[in-house]
Write a protein that holds these residues in place. Structure first.
Motif, PDB file in Angstrom:
ATOM      1  N   SER A 142       0.716  -1.204   0.040  1.00  0.00           N
ATOM      2  CA  SER A 142       0.077  -0.069  -0.028  1.00  0.00           C
ATOM      3  C   SER A 142       0.798   1.310   0.007  1.00  0.00           C
ATOM      4  O   SER A 142       0.421   2.385  -0.347  1.00  0.00           O
ATOM      5  N   GLU A 143       2.117   0.976   0.499  1.00  0.00           N
ATOM      6  CA  GLU A 143       3.001   2.316   0.397  1.00  0.00           C
ATOM      7  C   GLU A 143       3.814   2.493  -0.880  1.00  0.00           C
ATOM      8  O   GLU A 143       4.014   3.650  -1.300  1.00  0.00           O
ATOM      9  N   PRO A 193       0.129   3.525  -4.169  1.00  0.00           N
ATOM     10  CA  PRO A 193      -0.894   4.323  -3.587  1.00  0.00           C
ATOM     11  C   PRO A 193      -2.131   4.076  -3.990  1.00  0.00           C
ATOM     12  O   PRO A 193      -3.131   4.187  -3.181  1.00  0.00           O
TER      13      PRO A 193
END
Length: 291
Positions: free
Chosen positions: A4-5, A8
């Motif tokens: 998720s980082e 995005p």
């Protein structure tokens, strides 16, 4: 690594992936059922087997759907139907696609064909989907967030494998054919309690997810399975709690240039995975010594 980082737009990416999966499955079914009257016999000769009009139509749809969200300059696309050359794609992010896994089963109307789509980051899968058109289900996984089953009606449920305690109780899932003598000798000497015969790789891995089988083995001979056979099935299995490694228990890597996965790979529900890998190595060493 937290996907998720790194990605995005993960939520929209997952939505796009599922859209691509359901849409491509509808295309495959239209050919399989005869609604689309294009000849299902091989329409193009390839070294690796028949390519049907269904392969090409599903592949075109998947690429168009994904590329509308994922810029081809940032995201590479490694597809069975468009792959050329022996150099790895330069992007960190690479989509690996098999629009129709189990072409022979598709042509023979066994129903045991699947759709594979995986997003890899630096050679490892992080987002994946395996579609089962005839079962009207798809399985998707996100690295670190689990594996899920989605039905055509929209019901989504988490999936976890069901390990077994006794080695001799394990069921091996294997193809009805495509086994050379070395592979046959290997599986004959491993202590499986039963065998389950299923078509495509995606379908085989789903039988492990659903508790119908416990172990799948790939062993290259004169030829080898390709990146697109394994990238998506690997992630849905490992995110459901299973294991998927080379026989030496190292991770499987993708987009290395040569798309063929040489050597031995073992996928399991986690039951006795290490012990089976070790036994496979020992058996192959003995077989090779005797030949």
């Amino acid at each position: 690594m937290v996907i998720s980082e790194l990605l995005p737009n993960l939520d929209s990416g997952l939505t796009t992936l599922r859209t691509a999966g359901w849409g491509a499955m509808e295309i495959l079914q239209s050919y399989y059922s005869g609604q689309n009257q294009t000849n299902l016999n091989a329409n193009e000769d390839k070294q690796d087997g028949p390519v049907t009009a269904a392969d090409l139509a599903a592949n075109q749809y998947i690429l168009a759907t994904l590329q509308a969200t994922f810029n081809p300059e940032e995201f590479g696309y490694l597809s069975e139907e468009t792959h050329q050359g022996n150099e790895p794609l330069p992007q960190d992010w690479v989509w690996i696609i098999d629009p129709l896994d189990g072409t022979r089963d598709f042509i023979d109307k066994t129903g045991e064909y699947a759709l594979h789509i995986a997003l890899t980051y630096r050679q490892r899968p992080v987002l994946a989907l395996v579609g089962m058109p005839e079962a009207q289900k798809l399985y998707y996984a996100i690295q670190g967030q689990g594996c899920f089953r989605e039905t055509k009606a929209g019901a989504i449920t988490p999936v976890k494998v069901k390990p077994k305690t006794e080695l001799e109780s394990l069921t091996l899932v294997v193809s009805r054919s495509h086994r050379d003598q070395r592979f046959q000798d290997l599986i004959d000497r491993l202590p499986f309690g039963d065998r389950h015969y299923v078509g495509s790789v995606g379908c085989k891995i789903v039988t492990i997810l659903e508790g119908q089988s416990d172990v799948y083995i790939s062993l290259s001979g004169k030829s080898a399975a390709k990146d697109w056979d394994f990238a998506a099935p690997e992630l849905i299995l490992t995110e459901a709690g299973g294991e998927f490694t080379y026989f030496d228990q190292t991770p499987v890597l993708y987009n290395r240039g040569d798309v063929r996965q040489w050597g031995g790979i073992l996928a399991s529900n986690g039951s006795h995975h290490g012990a089976l890998c070790e036994q496979a190595v020992e058996i192959l060493a003995e077989l090779d010594q005797n030949n």
